[in-house]
Design an enzyme around this catalytic site. Structure first.
Site, PDB file in Angstrom:
ATOM      1  N   LYS A 126       0.927  -1.153   0.001  1.00  0.00           N
ATOM      2  CA  LYS A 126       0.050   0.093   0.019  1.00  0.00           C
ATOM      3  C   LYS A 126       0.757   1.277   0.080  1.00  0.00           C
ATOM      4  O   LYS A 126       1.819   1.056   0.510  1.00  0.00           O
ATOM      5  CB  LYS A 126      -0.984   0.148   1.180  1.00  0.00           C
ATOM      6  CG  LYS A 126      -2.162   0.796   1.244  1.00  0.00           C
ATOM      7  CD  LYS A 126      -3.156  -0.067   0.748  1.00  0.00           C
ATOM      8  CE  LYS A 126      -4.321   0.868   0.195  1.00  0.00           C
ATOM      9  NZ  LYS A 126      -5.477   0.157  -0.089  1.00  0.00           N
ATOM     10  N   ASP A 166      -6.912   4.237  -4.451  1.00  0.00           N
ATOM     11  CA  ASP A 166      -7.470   4.250  -3.150  1.00  0.00           C
ATOM     12  C   ASP A 166      -8.274   5.738  -3.016  1.00  0.00           C
ATOM     13  O   ASP A 166      -8.338   6.339  -3.883  1.00  0.00           O
ATOM     14  CB  ASP A 166      -6.799   3.784  -2.278  1.00  0.00           C
ATOM     15  CG  ASP A 166      -7.507   3.122  -0.857  1.00  0.00           C
ATOM     16  OD1 ASP A 166      -7.728   2.054  -0.853  1.00  0.00           O
ATOM     17  OD2 ASP A 166      -7.643   4.007   0.125  1.00  0.00           O
TER      18      ASP A 166
HETATM   19  N1  GLU Z   1      -7.475   0.347  -3.029  1.00  0.00           N
HETATM   20  C1  GLU Z   1      -7.976  -0.884  -3.224  1.00  0.00           C
HETATM   21  C2  GLU Z   1      -8.051  -1.932  -2.097  1.00  0.00           C
HETATM   22  O1  GLU Z   1      -8.213  -1.210  -0.979  1.00  0.00           O
HETATM   23  C3  GLU Z   1      -7.757  -1.357  -4.528  1.00  0.00           C
HETATM   24  C4  GLU Z   1      -6.323  -1.923  -4.825  1.00  0.00           C
HETATM   25  C5  GLU Z   1      -5.732  -2.317  -6.082  1.00  0.00           C
HETATM   26  O2  GLU Z   1      -6.660  -2.547  -6.869  1.00  0.00           O
HETATM   27  O3  GLU Z   1      -4.509  -2.536  -6.253  1.00  0.00           O
HETATM   28  O4  GLU Z   1      -8.069  -3.007  -2.075  1.00  0.00           O
END
Ligand code: GLU
Length: 445
Positions: A126, A166
Protein backbone atom coordinates in the site's frame (compact mmCIF):
# COMPACT_ATOMS: atom_id res chain seq x y z
CA UNK A 1 -5.25 -15.44 22.06
CA UNK A 2 -2.91 -18.41 22.39
CA UNK A 3 0.48 -17.64 23.94
CA UNK A 4 2.62 -17.45 20.77
CA UNK A 5 0.11 -15.22 19.04
CA UNK A 6 -0.08 -12.93 22.05
CA UNK A 7 3.71 -12.60 22.20
CA UNK A 8 3.82 -11.61 18.54
CA UNK A 9 1.14 -8.98 19.08
CA UNK A 10 2.92 -7.50 22.10
CA UNK A 11 6.11 -7.22 20.09
CA UNK A 12 4.24 -5.45 17.27
CA UNK A 13 2.94 -2.87 19.76
CA UNK A 14 6.41 -2.41 21.26
CA UNK A 15 8.22 -2.03 17.93
CA UNK A 16 5.62 0.16 16.25
CA UNK A 17 4.71 2.78 18.86
CA UNK A 18 1.85 5.22 18.22
CA UNK A 19 0.41 3.24 15.32
CA UNK A 20 -3.09 2.40 16.63
CA UNK A 21 -4.74 1.40 13.31
CA UNK A 22 -1.81 -0.87 12.46
CA UNK A 23 -2.09 -2.51 15.89
CA UNK A 24 -5.85 -2.88 15.39
CA UNK A 25 -5.46 -4.54 11.95
CA UNK A 26 -2.81 -6.95 13.27
CA UNK A 27 -4.84 -7.76 16.38
CA UNK A 28 -7.94 -8.47 14.32
CA UNK A 29 -6.09 -11.08 12.26
CA UNK A 30 -3.93 -12.60 15.00
CA UNK A 31 -6.81 -13.14 17.43
CA UNK A 32 -8.54 -15.43 14.92
CA UNK A 33 -5.42 -17.43 14.03
CA UNK A 34 -4.98 -19.37 17.27
CA UNK A 35 -7.17 -22.33 16.16
CA UNK A 36 -5.26 -22.61 12.85
CA UNK A 37 -1.94 -22.71 14.68
CA UNK A 38 -3.23 -25.21 17.20
CA UNK A 39 -4.39 -27.48 14.40
CA UNK A 40 -1.25 -26.98 12.26
CA UNK A 41 1.60 -26.15 14.67
CA UNK A 42 4.13 -25.83 11.80
CA UNK A 43 2.62 -22.39 11.10
CA UNK A 44 4.49 -21.17 14.19
CA UNK A 45 7.83 -22.52 12.87
CA UNK A 46 10.65 -20.42 11.43
CA UNK A 47 9.26 -17.28 13.13
CA UNK A 48 6.60 -17.21 10.45
CA UNK A 49 4.25 -14.96 12.44
CA UNK A 50 7.05 -12.57 13.39
CA UNK A 51 8.01 -12.26 9.72
CA UNK A 52 4.38 -11.83 8.62
CA UNK A 53 3.87 -8.71 10.78
CA UNK A 54 7.10 -7.05 9.61
CA UNK A 55 6.88 -5.35 6.18
CA UNK A 56 9.45 -6.62 3.68
CA UNK A 57 10.28 -3.03 2.76
CA UNK A 58 9.09 0.48 3.74
CA UNK A 59 9.84 3.47 1.57
CA UNK A 60 9.27 7.06 2.75
CA UNK A 61 10.15 10.00 0.53
CA UNK A 62 9.88 13.74 0.04
CA UNK A 63 7.44 14.98 -2.59
CA UNK A 64 8.10 18.63 -3.45
CA UNK A 65 5.81 20.39 -5.95
CA UNK A 66 4.88 23.91 -6.99
CA UNK A 67 1.31 25.18 -6.55
CA UNK A 68 -0.55 27.53 -8.90
CA UNK A 69 0.72 30.58 -6.97
CA UNK A 70 4.32 29.53 -7.53
CA UNK A 71 4.79 28.48 -3.90
CA UNK A 72 6.83 25.35 -3.17
CA UNK A 73 4.90 22.73 -1.21
CA UNK A 74 6.29 19.61 0.46
CA UNK A 75 4.36 16.40 1.11
CA UNK A 76 5.46 12.98 2.26
CA UNK A 77 5.17 9.88 0.08
CA UNK A 78 4.93 6.25 1.26
CA UNK A 79 5.06 2.78 -0.19
CA UNK A 80 4.98 -0.18 2.16
CA UNK A 81 5.85 -3.42 0.35
CA UNK A 82 4.44 -5.77 2.94
CA UNK A 83 4.47 -9.30 1.59
CA UNK A 84 5.40 -10.84 -1.77
CA UNK A 85 4.89 -14.54 -0.97
CA UNK A 86 2.07 -14.93 -3.49
CA UNK A 87 3.09 -12.46 -6.19
CA UNK A 88 4.22 -8.89 -6.85
CA UNK A 89 3.22 -6.40 -4.14
CA UNK A 90 -0.25 -5.10 -5.01
CA UNK A 91 -2.37 -2.42 -3.45
CA UNK A 92 -3.61 1.10 -3.88
CA UNK A 93 -2.26 4.59 -3.26
CA UNK A 94 -4.20 6.84 -0.90
CA UNK A 95 -3.93 10.63 -1.13
CA UNK A 96 -5.57 12.10 1.97
CA UNK A 97 -4.50 14.48 4.70
CA UNK A 98 -4.82 11.71 7.32
CA UNK A 99 -2.19 9.51 5.63
CA UNK A 100 0.86 8.59 7.71
CA UNK A 101 3.00 5.49 8.19
CA UNK A 102 0.47 3.95 10.59
CA UNK A 103 -2.40 4.22 8.09
CA UNK A 104 -0.37 2.84 5.19
CA UNK A 105 0.88 -0.07 7.30
CA UNK A 106 -2.61 -1.02 8.46
CA UNK A 107 -3.85 -0.91 4.87
CA UNK A 108 -0.84 -2.86 3.60
CA UNK A 109 -1.34 -5.54 6.23
CA UNK A 110 -5.05 -5.94 5.37
CA UNK A 111 -4.12 -6.12 1.70
CA UNK A 112 -1.97 -9.25 2.19
CA UNK A 113 -4.95 -11.35 3.28
CA UNK A 114 -7.47 -9.69 0.98
CA UNK A 115 -5.26 -10.35 -2.03
CA UNK A 116 -4.68 -13.96 -0.94
CA UNK A 117 -8.47 -14.42 -0.73
CA UNK A 118 -8.87 -13.38 -4.38
CA UNK A 119 -6.64 -16.36 -5.38
CA UNK A 120 -5.12 -14.11 -8.07
CA UNK A 121 -1.44 -14.58 -7.11
CA UNK A 122 -0.77 -11.08 -5.83
CA UNK A 123 1.23 -10.00 -2.79
CA UNK A 124 0.26 -7.14 -0.48
CA UNK A 125 1.37 -3.51 -0.39
CA UNK A 126 0.00 0.00 0.00
CA UNK A 127 1.18 3.55 -0.50
CA UNK A 128 0.12 7.13 -0.67
CA UNK A 129 0.70 10.61 0.60
CA UNK A 130 -0.65 13.22 3.00
CA UNK A 131 -1.37 15.35 -0.10
CA UNK A 132 -4.99 16.56 0.01
CA UNK A 133 -6.46 16.71 -3.51
CA UNK A 134 -9.52 18.70 -2.30
CA UNK A 135 -9.56 22.17 -3.79
CA UNK A 136 -6.46 21.57 -5.92
CA UNK A 137 -6.49 22.43 -9.63
CA UNK A 138 -5.90 19.77 -12.28
CA UNK A 139 -2.47 21.21 -12.92
CA UNK A 140 -1.55 21.04 -9.24
CA UNK A 141 -2.68 17.42 -9.06
CA UNK A 142 -0.63 16.67 -12.20
CA UNK A 143 2.52 18.31 -10.83
CA UNK A 144 2.10 16.48 -7.54
CA UNK A 145 1.63 13.10 -9.28
CA UNK A 146 4.69 13.70 -11.47
CA UNK A 147 6.83 14.52 -8.45
CA UNK A 148 5.48 11.51 -6.53
CA UNK A 149 6.28 9.16 -9.42
CA UNK A 150 9.75 10.66 -9.89
CA UNK A 151 10.71 8.82 -6.71
CA UNK A 152 8.26 5.90 -6.77
CA UNK A 153 9.19 4.67 -10.29
CA UNK A 154 12.45 3.07 -9.11
CA UNK A 155 10.60 0.84 -6.64
CA UNK A 156 7.75 -0.50 -8.81
CA UNK A 157 7.29 -2.64 -11.95
CA UNK A 158 4.81 -5.14 -13.34
CA UNK A 159 6.71 -8.05 -11.71
CA UNK A 160 7.73 -6.09 -8.60
CA UNK A 161 5.02 -3.84 -7.23
CA UNK A 162 1.79 -2.72 -8.91
CA UNK A 163 0.04 0.30 -7.34
CA UNK A 164 -3.55 1.36 -8.07
CA UNK A 165 -6.06 3.84 -6.64
CA UNK A 166 -7.65 4.22 -3.21
CA UNK A 167 -9.18 7.27 -1.47
CA UNK A 168 -8.15 10.42 -3.40
CA UNK A 169 -6.60 8.48 -6.28
CA UNK A 170 -8.84 7.74 -9.26
CA UNK A 171 -8.56 7.65 -13.04
CA UNK A 172 -7.15 11.19 -13.30
CA UNK A 173 -4.30 10.55 -10.84
CA UNK A 174 -3.48 7.11 -12.30
CA UNK A 175 -3.24 8.74 -15.75
CA UNK A 176 -0.72 11.35 -14.58
CA UNK A 177 1.25 8.72 -12.63
CA UNK A 178 1.36 6.39 -15.64
CA UNK A 179 2.44 9.20 -17.99
CA UNK A 180 5.37 10.10 -15.74
CA UNK A 181 6.39 6.44 -15.26
CA UNK A 182 6.42 5.93 -19.03
CA UNK A 183 8.48 9.07 -19.53
CA UNK A 184 11.04 8.21 -16.84
CA UNK A 185 11.53 4.59 -17.87
CA UNK A 186 10.95 4.91 -21.62
CA UNK A 187 8.76 1.81 -21.34
CA UNK A 188 5.08 1.39 -22.12
CA UNK A 189 4.52 -1.08 -19.29
CA UNK A 190 0.76 -1.27 -18.79
CA UNK A 191 0.94 -3.86 -16.00
CA UNK A 192 2.80 -1.47 -13.66
CA UNK A 193 -0.38 0.32 -12.54
CA UNK A 194 -4.04 -0.68 -12.47
CA UNK A 195 -7.18 1.41 -12.57
CA UNK A 196 -5.91 2.85 -15.86
CA UNK A 197 -8.17 4.64 -18.35
CA UNK A 198 -9.77 2.50 -21.05
CA UNK A 199 -7.84 4.49 -23.69
CA UNK A 200 -4.47 3.05 -22.62
CA UNK A 201 -4.94 -0.40 -21.09
CA UNK A 202 -7.55 -0.14 -18.36
CA UNK A 203 -10.15 -2.85 -17.78
CA UNK A 204 -13.89 -2.49 -18.05
CA UNK A 205 -15.56 -3.00 -14.63
CA UNK A 206 -12.46 -1.87 -12.67
CA UNK A 207 -14.20 1.40 -11.73
CA UNK A 208 -17.33 -0.41 -10.56
CA UNK A 209 -15.59 -3.46 -9.08
CA UNK A 210 -15.19 -2.65 -5.37
CA UNK A 211 -18.77 -1.46 -4.90
CA UNK A 212 -20.24 -4.17 -7.12
CA UNK A 213 -18.20 -6.80 -5.30
CA UNK A 214 -19.33 -5.66 -1.84
CA UNK A 215 -22.95 -6.03 -2.95
CA UNK A 216 -22.27 -9.42 -4.57
CA UNK A 217 -20.71 -10.56 -1.28
CA UNK A 218 -23.75 -9.31 0.67
CA UNK A 219 -26.01 -11.12 -1.80
CA UNK A 220 -24.18 -14.42 -1.18
CA UNK A 221 -24.46 -13.90 2.58
CA UNK A 222 -28.18 -13.12 2.31
CA UNK A 223 -28.76 -16.24 0.19
CA UNK A 224 -27.55 -18.42 3.07
CA UNK A 225 -30.66 -17.22 4.94
CA UNK A 226 -33.01 -17.20 1.95
CA UNK A 227 -32.97 -13.40 1.83
CA UNK A 228 -32.12 -11.05 -1.06
CA UNK A 229 -31.71 -7.40 -2.08
CA UNK A 230 -35.13 -7.40 -3.72
CA UNK A 231 -37.18 -4.79 -1.88
CA UNK A 232 -34.42 -4.26 0.72
CA UNK A 233 -33.65 -0.82 2.16
CA UNK A 234 -29.91 -0.21 1.91
CA UNK A 235 -27.82 2.25 3.96
CA UNK A 236 -24.53 3.29 2.38
CA UNK A 237 -21.83 5.57 3.78
CA UNK A 238 -19.32 7.45 1.63
CA UNK A 239 -19.90 8.91 -1.82
CA UNK A 240 -16.69 7.99 -3.62
CA UNK A 241 -16.12 5.30 -6.17
CA UNK A 242 -16.96 2.43 -3.79
CA UNK A 243 -20.22 3.92 -2.47
CA UNK A 244 -21.49 5.01 -5.90
CA UNK A 245 -21.10 1.58 -7.49
CA UNK A 246 -22.36 -0.23 -4.40
CA UNK A 247 -25.55 1.84 -4.77
CA UNK A 248 -25.68 1.05 -8.49
CA UNK A 249 -25.46 -2.73 -7.99
CA UNK A 250 -27.87 -2.70 -5.02
CA UNK A 251 -30.40 -0.87 -7.22
CA UNK A 252 -29.87 -3.34 -10.09
CA UNK A 253 -30.74 -6.15 -7.66
CA UNK A 254 -33.98 -4.45 -6.60
CA UNK A 255 -32.74 -2.74 -3.44
CA UNK A 256 -33.47 0.85 -2.43
CA UNK A 257 -30.37 2.77 -1.32
CA UNK A 258 -31.39 5.71 0.83
CA UNK A 259 -28.20 7.22 2.24
CA UNK A 260 -24.65 8.37 1.41
CA UNK A 261 -22.17 10.76 3.01
CA UNK A 262 -18.92 12.70 2.83
CA UNK A 263 -16.82 14.62 5.37
CA UNK A 264 -19.29 17.54 5.22
CA UNK A 265 -22.37 15.51 6.27
CA UNK A 266 -24.75 12.75 5.32
CA UNK A 267 -27.84 12.51 3.16
CA UNK A 268 -31.13 10.66 3.71
CA UNK A 269 -33.13 10.37 0.53
CA UNK A 270 -36.29 8.43 1.44
CA UNK A 271 -37.38 8.04 -2.20
CA UNK A 272 -34.11 6.29 -3.08
CA UNK A 273 -30.85 7.79 -4.35
CA UNK A 274 -30.89 9.41 -7.80
CA UNK A 275 -27.68 7.84 -9.04
CA UNK A 276 -27.29 10.01 -12.15
CA UNK A 277 -27.43 13.11 -9.98
CA UNK A 278 -25.00 11.66 -7.43
CA UNK A 279 -22.53 10.77 -10.21
CA UNK A 280 -22.89 14.26 -11.71
CA UNK A 281 -22.18 15.92 -8.32
CA UNK A 282 -19.36 13.64 -7.20
CA UNK A 283 -17.64 12.31 -10.34
CA UNK A 284 -18.11 15.22 -12.76
CA UNK A 285 -18.26 18.30 -10.52
CA UNK A 286 -16.17 16.89 -7.62
CA UNK A 287 -18.72 18.62 -5.35
CA UNK A 288 -20.10 18.04 -1.84
CA UNK A 289 -23.18 16.08 -0.75
CA UNK A 290 -25.04 19.38 -0.10
CA UNK A 291 -24.97 20.01 -3.87
CA UNK A 292 -27.09 16.86 -4.30
CA UNK A 293 -29.62 17.92 -1.65
CA UNK A 294 -30.05 21.33 -3.29
CA UNK A 295 -31.16 19.63 -6.50
CA UNK A 296 -33.17 16.68 -5.18
CA UNK A 297 -36.65 17.19 -3.71
CA UNK A 298 -37.23 15.29 -0.45
CA UNK A 299 -33.55 14.61 0.25
CA UNK A 300 -32.32 15.71 3.69
CA UNK A 301 -28.84 16.88 4.66
CA UNK A 302 -27.72 15.96 8.19
CA UNK A 303 -24.64 16.97 10.14
CA UNK A 304 -25.53 15.24 13.43
CA UNK A 305 -25.60 11.44 13.85
CA UNK A 306 -24.79 9.18 10.91
CA UNK A 307 -26.26 7.12 8.07
CA UNK A 308 -26.44 4.20 10.53
CA UNK A 309 -29.34 5.91 12.35
CA UNK A 310 -31.58 5.13 9.35
CA UNK A 311 -33.46 1.81 9.59
CA UNK A 312 -32.14 -0.55 6.91
CA UNK A 313 -32.02 -4.22 5.87
CA UNK A 314 -28.47 -4.05 4.52
CA UNK A 315 -25.62 -1.72 5.58
CA UNK A 316 -22.67 -1.06 3.28
CA UNK A 317 -19.97 0.98 5.08
CA UNK A 318 -18.02 2.43 2.15
CA UNK A 319 -16.32 5.52 3.52
CA UNK A 320 -13.20 4.92 5.65
CA UNK A 321 -11.62 3.17 8.65
CA UNK A 322 -13.40 3.15 12.03
CA UNK A 323 -16.43 5.02 10.71
CA UNK A 324 -18.90 2.62 12.38
CA UNK A 325 -18.68 2.38 16.19
CA UNK A 326 -20.31 0.26 18.87
CA UNK A 327 -23.36 2.57 19.22
CA UNK A 328 -23.89 2.56 15.45
CA UNK A 329 -23.70 -1.24 15.45
CA UNK A 330 -26.27 -1.48 18.26
CA UNK A 331 -28.61 0.87 16.37
CA UNK A 332 -28.30 -1.21 13.20
CA UNK A 333 -29.07 -4.43 15.07
CA UNK A 334 -31.96 -2.81 16.96
CA UNK A 335 -33.46 -1.58 13.68
CA UNK A 336 -33.46 -5.11 12.25
CA UNK A 337 -30.49 -4.86 9.87
CA UNK A 338 -29.80 -8.31 8.39
CA UNK A 339 -26.39 -7.90 6.78
CA UNK A 340 -23.33 -5.65 6.89
CA UNK A 341 -20.90 -5.85 3.97
CA UNK A 342 -17.84 -3.59 4.16
CA UNK A 343 -16.87 -1.67 1.02
CA UNK A 344 -14.23 0.30 2.95
CA UNK A 345 -11.10 -1.02 4.67
CA UNK A 346 -11.66 -1.73 8.39
CA UNK A 347 -14.72 0.58 8.70
CA UNK A 348 -16.08 -1.12 11.85
CA UNK A 349 -14.36 -0.66 15.20
CA UNK A 350 -13.49 -3.84 17.15
CA UNK A 351 -16.38 -3.09 19.56
CA UNK A 352 -18.81 -2.79 16.62
CA UNK A 353 -17.62 -6.13 15.23
CA UNK A 354 -18.25 -7.71 18.62
CA UNK A 355 -21.83 -6.43 18.55
CA UNK A 356 -22.36 -7.88 15.06
CA UNK A 357 -20.92 -11.22 16.05
CA UNK A 358 -22.94 -11.49 19.26
CA UNK A 359 -26.17 -10.65 17.45
CA UNK A 360 -25.49 -13.24 14.72
CA UNK A 361 -26.16 -10.64 12.03
CA UNK A 362 -24.47 -11.50 8.68
CA UNK A 363 -21.16 -9.63 8.88
CA UNK A 364 -18.82 -9.52 5.85
CA UNK A 365 -15.53 -7.92 6.83
CA UNK A 366 -13.72 -5.66 4.38
CA UNK A 367 -10.84 -7.91 3.45
CA UNK A 368 -13.36 -10.38 2.00
CA UNK A 369 -16.27 -8.13 1.01
CA UNK A 370 -14.25 -5.38 -0.69
CA UNK A 371 -11.75 -7.66 -2.46
CA UNK A 372 -13.56 -7.15 -5.78
CA UNK A 373 -11.55 -4.01 -6.54
CA UNK A 374 -8.12 -5.54 -6.25
CA UNK A 375 -9.38 -8.77 -7.86
CA UNK A 376 -10.40 -6.79 -10.93
CA UNK A 377 -7.00 -5.08 -10.85
CA UNK A 378 -5.54 -8.57 -11.21
CA UNK A 379 -7.89 -9.15 -14.15
CA UNK A 380 -6.57 -5.90 -15.63
CA UNK A 381 -3.00 -7.21 -15.26
CA UNK A 382 -4.07 -10.45 -16.92
CA UNK A 383 -5.53 -8.55 -19.90
CA UNK A 384 -2.42 -6.35 -20.13
CA UNK A 385 -0.14 -9.40 -20.19
CA UNK A 386 -2.20 -10.95 -22.98
CA UNK A 387 -2.55 -7.60 -24.83
CA UNK A 388 -6.32 -8.22 -24.66
CA UNK A 389 -9.44 -6.27 -23.66
CA UNK A 390 -12.44 -8.13 -22.36
CA UNK A 391 -16.07 -7.08 -22.74
CA UNK A 392 -17.93 -5.60 -19.76
CA UNK A 393 -19.96 -8.82 -19.48
CA UNK A 394 -16.90 -11.05 -19.38
CA UNK A 395 -15.09 -8.93 -16.79
CA UNK A 396 -18.20 -8.73 -14.61
CA UNK A 397 -18.74 -12.49 -14.81
CA UNK A 398 -15.14 -13.10 -13.71
CA UNK A 399 -15.61 -10.67 -10.82
CA UNK A 400 -18.85 -12.37 -9.77
CA UNK A 401 -17.15 -15.77 -9.78
CA UNK A 402 -14.24 -14.50 -7.67
CA UNK A 403 -16.61 -12.92 -5.12
CA UNK A 404 -18.68 -16.11 -4.91
CA UNK A 405 -15.52 -18.19 -4.41
CA UNK A 406 -14.28 -15.84 -1.66
CA UNK A 407 -17.64 -16.11 0.09
CA UNK A 408 -17.76 -19.90 -0.19
CA UNK A 409 -14.10 -20.34 0.85
CA UNK A 410 -14.68 -18.20 3.96
CA UNK A 411 -17.78 -20.20 4.89
CA UNK A 412 -16.04 -23.55 4.32
CA UNK A 413 -13.10 -22.54 6.54
CA UNK A 414 -15.43 -21.27 9.25
CA UNK A 415 -17.27 -24.58 9.11
CA UNK A 416 -13.99 -26.54 9.25
CA UNK A 417 -13.00 -24.67 12.42
CA UNK A 418 -16.36 -25.19 14.13
CA UNK A 419 -17.52 -21.59 13.73
CA UNK A 420 -20.24 -21.78 11.07
CA UNK A 421 -21.17 -18.41 9.56
CA UNK A 422 -18.15 -16.62 11.09
CA UNK A 423 -16.78 -14.74 8.05
CA UNK A 424 -14.12 -13.03 10.19
CA UNK A 425 -12.48 -16.29 11.20
CA UNK A 426 -13.12 -17.78 7.75
CA UNK A 427 -11.49 -14.89 5.85
CA UNK A 428 -8.50 -14.48 8.16
CA UNK A 429 -7.62 -18.18 8.32
CA UNK A 430 -8.16 -18.76 4.58
CA UNK A 431 -5.98 -15.78 3.65
CA UNK A 432 -3.36 -16.63 6.26
CA UNK A 433 -2.93 -20.28 5.27
CA UNK A 434 -2.40 -19.36 1.59
CA UNK A 435 0.30 -16.84 2.47
CA UNK A 436 1.85 -19.01 5.18
CA UNK A 437 2.13 -22.08 2.93
CA UNK A 438 4.03 -20.06 0.32
CA UNK A 439 6.25 -18.35 2.93
CA UNK A 440 7.27 -21.68 4.44
CA UNK A 441 8.25 -23.04 1.01
CA UNK A 442 10.41 -19.95 0.34
CA UNK A 443 12.54 -20.48 3.46
CA UNK A 444 13.63 -17.81 5.89
CA UNK A 445 13.61 -14.61 3.83
N1 GLU B 1 -7.37 0.29 -2.95
C1 GLU B 1 -8.11 -0.90 -3.28
C2 GLU B 1 -8.13 -1.82 -2.08
O1 GLU B 1 -8.17 -1.36 -0.96
C3 GLU B 1 -7.66 -1.54 -4.58
C4 GLU B 1 -6.21 -1.92 -4.67
C5 GLU B 1 -5.76 -2.38 -6.05
O2 GLU B 1 -6.58 -2.42 -6.97
O3 GLU B 1 -4.59 -2.70 -6.16
O4 GLU B 1 -8.16 -3.02 -2.19
Amino acid sequence: MANRVEEVYEEVVRRNPAEPEFHQAVHEVLETLAPAIEKHPHYADYALLDRLVEPERQIIFRVPWIDDEGKVRVNRGYRVEFNSALGPYKGGLRFHKSVNRNIIKFLGFEQIFKNALTAQRIGGGKGGSDFDPHGKSNNEVMRFCQSFMTELYRHIGHLTDVPAGDIGVGGREIGYLFGQYKRLTNRFEPGVLTGKGLAYGGSLVRTEATGYGAVMFAQSMLETRNESFDGATVAVSGSGNVAIYAIEKAQQLGGKAVTFSDSSGWVYDPEGVDLDLLKQVKEVERGRVADYVERKKGAELHTEGSVWDVACDVALPSATQNELNEDNARTLVKNGCKAVSEGANMPSTPEAIEVFQESKILYGLGKAANAGGVATSALEMQQNAARASWSFERAEQELAKIMKDIHDDCLATAEEYGAPGDYVLGANITGFTRVADAMLEHGVI
